[in-house]
Design a protein around this motif. Structure first.
Motif, PDB file in Angstrom:
ATOM      1  N   ARG A   1      42.768  44.051  46.858  1.00  0.00           N
ATOM      2  CA  ARG A   1      42.853  42.603  46.611  1.00  0.00           C
ATOM      3  C   ARG A   1      43.860  42.298  45.514  1.00  0.00           C
ATOM      4  NH1 ARG A   1      36.446  41.445  46.727  1.00  0.00           N
ATOM      5  NH2 ARG A   1      36.182  41.570  48.979  1.00  0.00           N
ATOM      6  N   MET A   2      43.910  43.154  44.515  1.00  0.00           N
ATOM      7  CA  MET A   2      44.879  42.940  43.439  1.00  0.00           C
ATOM      8  C   MET A   2      46.302  43.106  43.964  1.00  0.00           C
ATOM      9  SD  MET A   2      42.942  44.714  40.162  1.00  0.00           S
ATOM     10  CE  MET A   2      44.468  45.240  39.484  1.00  0.00           C
TER      11      MET A   2
ATOM     12  N   ARG B   1      38.811  46.194  45.292  1.00  0.00           N
ATOM     13  CA  ARG B   1      39.408  45.424  44.199  1.00  0.00           C
ATOM     14  C   ARG B   1      40.888  45.746  44.056  1.00  0.00           C
ATOM     15  NH1 ARG B   1      34.402  46.251  41.125  1.00  0.00           N
ATOM     16  NH2 ARG B   1      35.324  48.225  40.531  1.00  0.00           N
ATOM     17  N   THR B   2      41.248  47.022  44.195  1.00  0.00           N
ATOM     18  CA  THR B   2      42.645  47.436  44.077  1.00  0.00           C
ATOM     19  C   THR B   2      43.465  46.819  45.208  1.00  0.00           C
ATOM     20  OG1 THR B   2      41.931  49.509  43.086  1.00  0.00           O
ATOM     21  CG2 THR B   2      44.166  49.424  43.896  1.00  0.00           C
TER      22      THR B   2
END
Length: 70
Positions: A11-12, A8-9
């Motif tokens: 992708r962010m 997620r990090t």
């Protein structure tokens, strides 16, 4: 940090950088040597029109007939 949280990090980070990179690609290109501005292009078109208006047909100045040659 878990694997899911790392993804997620990542992708962010990509999501935050992607718009900036896309906008940078849309920037104005560097002026190339020999490029003219819109004003210069208009002046060149005007000059070409004046030259065309003052031109003479090639047939009016030359002749390919043997009897007219010196």
């Amino acid at each position: 940090m878990t694997v899911g949280k790392q993804r997620r990090t990542g992708r962010m980070a990509i999501g935050a950088l992607l718009p900036a990179l896309l906008l940078a690609a849309c920037g104005r290109p560097a002026d190339e040597p020999g490029a003219v501005t819109a004003d210069e292009a208009a002046q060149l078109n005007d000059a070409a029109a004046m030259l065309d208006a003052n031109s003479v047909a090639l047939d009016a100045v030359t002749s390919n007939h043997p009897d007219t040659l010196p």
